[in-house]
Design an enzyme around this catalytic site. Sequence first.
Site, mmCIF file in Angstrom:
data_model
loop_
_atom_site.group_PDB
_atom_site.id
_atom_site.type_symbol
_atom_site.label_atom_id
_atom_site.label_comp_id
_atom_site.label_asym_id
_atom_site.label_seq_id
_atom_site.Cartn_x
_atom_site.Cartn_y
_atom_site.Cartn_z
ATOM 1 N N SER A 249 74.892 26.970 -61.576
ATOM 2 C CA SER A 249 76.290 26.774 -61.945
ATOM 3 C C SER A 249 76.479 25.676 -62.978
ATOM 4 O O SER A 249 75.534 25.133 -63.518
ATOM 5 C CB SER A 249 77.142 26.444 -60.713
ATOM 6 N N TYR B 257 78.829 30.085 -63.517
ATOM 7 C CA TYR B 257 80.110 29.965 -62.832
ATOM 8 C C TYR B 257 80.448 28.488 -62.668
ATOM 9 O O TYR B 257 79.568 27.626 -62.678
ATOM 10 C CB TYR B 257 80.101 30.690 -61.478
#
Length: 128
Positions: free
Chosen positions: A25, A58
């Site tokens: 991430s 993300y």
Amino acid sequence: MQRHMLKSKIHRAAVTHCELHYEGSCAIDEDLLEAANIVENERIDIWNINNGERFSTYAIKGERGSGMISLNGSAARRAQLGDLVIIAAFAMVEEAELQAGWKPKLVFIDEGNKIKGHRDHVPTQTWT
């Protein structure tokens, strides 16, 4: 009809951390996430201004007010500390919403990853 539109952009953020062995991430200062209307676990595209790398991951929350931009997991191989990146998120937008004046949230930040301005459009490019 729906169009795939730029929804959010954090422009010229400096990478503050690279954590190769983190789960994955990109951790982003919570102030920046809120300003750009990006939520935790939302898909983001990252474009490295320094080396031209472009990749997706993300978003996760970074400490509020810290200026954190931490590339984690395999994304840590795509940038070095201090590299400038553009972080973008996209959305499917109905034609009617576009006609009604839908606009993206563009956040511009300074060298310390603090907000210096907002816009809702990219200016028309001209020859200089």
